[in-house]
Design a protein around this motif. Structure first.
Motif, mmCIF file in Angstrom:
data_model
loop_
_atom_site.group_PDB
_atom_site.id
_atom_site.type_symbol
_atom_site.label_atom_id
_atom_site.label_comp_id
_atom_site.label_asym_id
_atom_site.label_seq_id
_atom_site.Cartn_x
_atom_site.Cartn_y
_atom_site.Cartn_z
ATOM 1 N N THR A 1 0.836 -1.210 0.000
ATOM 2 C CA THR A 1 0.000 0.000 0.000
ATOM 3 C C THR A 1 0.868 1.257 0.000
ATOM 4 O O THR A 1 0.617 2.201 -0.764
ATOM 5 C CB THR A 1 -0.926 -0.004 1.235
ATOM 6 O OG1 THR A 1 -1.676 -1.213 1.242
ATOM 7 C CG2 THR A 1 -1.879 1.176 1.223
ATOM 8 N N GLN A 2 1.900 1.255 0.874
ATOM 9 C CA GLN A 2 2.782 2.430 0.945
ATOM 10 C C GLN A 2 3.393 2.729 -0.418
ATOM 11 O O GLN A 2 3.452 3.883 -0.847
ATOM 12 C CB GLN A 2 3.914 2.172 1.951
ATOM 13 C CG GLN A 2 3.470 2.294 3.402
ATOM 14 C CD GLN A 2 4.532 1.822 4.373
ATOM 15 O OE1 GLN A 2 5.328 0.938 4.054
ATOM 16 N NE2 GLN A 2 4.534 2.385 5.559
ATOM 17 N N ILE A 3 3.830 1.678 -1.114
ATOM 18 C CA ILE A 3 4.464 1.870 -2.433
ATOM 19 C C ILE A 3 3.446 2.401 -3.443
ATOM 20 O O ILE A 3 3.721 3.340 -4.193
ATOM 21 C CB ILE A 3 5.089 0.540 -2.908
ATOM 22 C CG1 ILE A 3 6.266 0.179 -2.003
ATOM 23 C CG2 ILE A 3 5.527 0.621 -4.367
ATOM 24 C CD1 ILE A 3 6.766 -1.231 -2.144
ATOM 25 N N LEU A 4 2.239 1.808 -3.431
ATOM 26 C CA LEU A 4 1.218 2.228 -4.404
ATOM 27 C C LEU A 4 0.814 3.686 -4.196
ATOM 28 O O LEU A 4 0.579 4.420 -5.152
ATOM 29 C CB LEU A 4 -0.015 1.335 -4.289
ATOM 30 C CG LEU A 4 0.152 -0.123 -4.702
ATOM 31 C CD1 LEU A 4 -1.146 -0.894 -4.526
ATOM 32 C CD2 LEU A 4 0.601 -0.236 -6.154
ATOM 33 N N ASN B 1 -1.193 9.664 -9.551
ATOM 34 C CA ASN B 1 -2.592 9.307 -9.752
ATOM 35 C C ASN B 1 -2.993 8.086 -8.902
ATOM 36 O O ASN B 1 -3.703 7.190 -9.370
ATOM 37 C CB ASN B 1 -2.817 9.012 -11.247
ATOM 38 C CG ASN B 1 -4.263 9.214 -11.638
ATOM 39 O OD1 ASN B 1 -5.059 9.673 -10.818
ATOM 40 N ND2 ASN B 1 -4.596 8.866 -12.861
ATOM 41 N N ALA B 2 -2.503 8.064 -7.659
ATOM 42 C CA ALA B 2 -2.735 6.900 -6.788
ATOM 43 C C ALA B 2 -4.193 6.771 -6.345
ATOM 44 O O ALA B 2 -4.579 5.747 -5.775
ATOM 45 C CB ALA B 2 -1.828 6.995 -5.565
ATOM 46 N N ASP B 3 -4.994 7.808 -6.647
ATOM 47 C CA ASP B 3 -6.416 7.751 -6.270
ATOM 48 C C ASP B 3 -7.171 6.650 -7.000
ATOM 49 O O ASP B 3 -8.272 6.277 -6.605
ATOM 50 C CB ASP B 3 -7.107 9.089 -6.606
ATOM 51 C CG ASP B 3 -6.734 10.140 -5.592
ATOM 52 O OD1 ASP B 3 -6.087 9.769 -4.600
ATOM 53 O OD2 ASP B 3 -7.083 11.314 -5.809
ATOM 54 N N ARG B 4 -6.581 6.130 -8.087
ATOM 55 C CA ARG B 4 -7.286 5.086 -8.844
ATOM 56 C C ARG B 4 -7.302 3.760 -8.089
ATOM 57 O O ARG B 4 -8.029 2.846 -8.437
ATOM 58 C CB ARG B 4 -6.663 4.892 -10.220
ATOM 59 C CG ARG B 4 -5.269 4.281 -10.191
ATOM 60 C CD ARG B 4 -4.683 4.214 -11.598
ATOM 61 N NE ARG B 4 -3.382 3.580 -11.637
ATOM 62 C CZ ARG B 4 -2.245 4.175 -11.320
ATOM 63 N NH1 ARG B 4 -2.260 5.433 -10.919
ATOM 64 N NH2 ARG B 4 -1.100 3.523 -11.388
ATOM 65 N N PHE B 5 -6.470 3.641 -7.048
ATOM 66 C CA PHE B 5 -6.429 2.394 -6.272
ATOM 67 C C PHE B 5 -7.442 2.432 -5.131
ATOM 68 O O PHE B 5 -7.518 3.424 -4.392
ATOM 69 C CB PHE B 5 -5.048 2.177 -5.650
ATOM 70 C CG PHE B 5 -3.946 2.067 -6.645
ATOM 71 C CD1 PHE B 5 -3.942 1.043 -7.588
ATOM 72 C CD2 PHE B 5 -2.907 2.983 -6.648
ATOM 73 C CE1 PHE B 5 -2.915 0.944 -8.518
ATOM 74 C CE2 PHE B 5 -1.882 2.887 -7.565
ATOM 75 C CZ PHE B 5 -1.887 1.877 -8.506
#
Lengths: 137, 345
Positions: A75-78, A83-87
């Protein structure tokens, strides 16, 4: 009308559990949504696959206790990606202290499920989550 | 010289034979384990959809799901373990129980009679997990003469699930030999009617049993249990009072504040700490917090300051203490948590 592609990744070591979730996910039928299902046996495999580089909205169901890269580490890496909001990240665990859960949320998970959980309720939750995330695209 | 040489050759030959035998043995074992894994994997891949239909969609059992050899039997057990441990759906558990009661009973009955202790214990674990009531007579028979403490404890767990009406009598007989940890496991799984029975006879429990029961109450406190814990605050035993206060703080149900407040002046700092924990969750008058934050014990001051820092009203109280208290320790504790605490409500 074009369907919206939506990724659904399961990161988990228990093969039977993965197969069950895949079968459940295949039964999710939301108009205008094309669900792309992938499975990975640990966090390292998931990150190396680069599936997360895709621009599609992406629900990730990940176990926190994996042999390589825990759910929180992934999670930290993602969350550092553009645009990490897509996860939308759902963390699974057999038991974490309240403090550990708070820490996991602070690191970017969106939801937490303690195992065992109700499969039927989980499916309904996923359907609603996909619908809601799909509305913003 | 010749004799020594011949002896030497003989030793070399025997050693070589032993080494070769070891290699052959381990080679066969490796092959068998590999074959076993392959067969288990093949069975799971072949039948996972059928099992999903049977367990989740409540479809009828398909004969293709039946096992043809011991490896396929292991695969079925793996499937049942996975579903039982990962999903809480009542319908899934009912289907597993139905399948196990009709098709696994005979095999498990034989295993329960095994001379191997591990086979018996592992089978008892499965009987409990898969809720196999068809083996209740065999279980009762084993309970008459358990072969070890572990077996006895496992049998009690099964009684709590499939023979609840007989549980308490058996529990009473064995309770003096149980550890606090074993009590906790039992109390966490007993159904409500047994829970009430244990509560009614709390005084007759061993000390470990009493401690474990109080601890388990705190994990899922209801009003009846909260009322009982308040009664336990009158106990002469310090440990009972501390654990009861702790359980009340974890459950967050305080039916009568007046029963808890006197512990602010307790000579036992652990009791004062538990009161601080309680009033971190349940709102009290400002005076209570002022008294607790001026406590002589660091843990008590720390607990109450941390609790107050999490709410807006609490932070107002901390600011007031910082301004007006003459107790430097109370001022320091207030400042520390006002600086780092995060408001959650």
């Amino acid at each position: 009308m074009n369907k919206l592609n939506f990724k659904f990744s399961i990161v988990e070591e228990d093969v039977i559990f993965v197969k069950t979730l895949v079968r459940m996910a295949k039964n999710i039928n939301i108009p205008n949504i094309n669900l792309i299902i992938d499975t990975y046996s640990n966090g390292q495999e998931f990150l190396l696959s680069e599936t997360h580089k895709s621009e599609y909205p992406h629900i990730i169901v990940i176990n926190n206790q994996l042999s390589m890269r825990s759910g929180v580490e992934v999670t930290q890496i993602l969350r550092q990606e553009e645009n990490a909001d897509r996860f939308y990240i759902i963390l699974l665990s057999r038991g974490m202290s309240d403090d550990e859960i708070v820490h996991a949320f602070h690191n970017g998970i969106d939801n937490y499920r303690l195992r065992p959980f109700n499969l039927n309720v989980f499916k309904a939750f996923l359907e609603r989550t996909i619908e809601r995330l799909g509305e913003f695209k | 010289m010749t004799l020594i040489f011949q002896l030497f050759i003989l030793i070399i030959i025997i050693s070589s034979l032993v080494i070769i035998s070891f290699f052959i043995y381990f080679g066969i074992r490796y092959y068998q384990t590999r074959q076993s894994k392959v067969q288990i994997k093949q069975y799971i891949n072949r039948t996972d959809d059928l099992w999903f239909d049977y367990l989740v969609n409540q479809s009828s059992f398909n004969n293709e799901q039946l096992w043809n050899n011991s490896n396929e039997f292991k695969a079925i057990e793996e499937i049942l373990f996975s579903y039982t441990n990962n999903f809480s759906d009542e319908c899934i558990h009912n289907q597993i129980s139905q399948f196990a009661n009709s098709l696994l009973t005979e095999k498990y009955r034989k295993q329960l009679k095994s001379r191997d202790k591990n086979v018996r214990i592992n089978t008892l674990y499965r009987v409990h997990l898969f809720n196999i009531s068809a083996l209740s007579e065999d279980i009762q028979e084993m309970m008459r003469k358990p072969k070890s403490d572990t077996e006895h404890f496992q049998l009690l767990l099964i009684y709590a699930k499939i023979l609840p009406e007989n549980f308490y009598d058996e529990f009473e007989k064995v309770q003096l030999n149980l550890s606090e940890f074993q009590f906790k496991i039992l109390f966490a799984v007993i159904p409500k009617e047994i829970h009430m029975k244990v509560l009614d006879s709390f005084e007759s429990l061993s000390v470990e049993g009493q401690y474990a029961f109080i601890d388990v109450l705190g994990k899922s406190l209801d009003y009846a249990d909260a009322e009982y814990l308040l009664k336990l605050l009158d106990s002469h035993e310090i440990e009972i009072r501390i654990r009861s206060l702790k359980a009340l703080s974890e459950g967050g149900i305080i039916l009568d504040e007046e029963k808890v407040l006197p512990f602010i002046d307790s000579e036992v700092w652990e009791e004062r700490l538990m009161v601080a924990k309680i009033f971190s969750k349940v709102e009290a008058e400002e005076l209570v917090y002022k008294k607790l934050i001026e406590d002589s014990n660091w843990w008590v001051r720390n607990e109450v300051a941390q609790g107050l820092s999490l709410t807006r009203n609490g932070r107002v109280i901390l600011e007031e203490i910082m301004r007006s208290s003459k107790d430097q320790y109370a001022v320091d504790a207030s400042r520390k948590y006002l600086l780092k605490g995060e408001v959650i409500s």
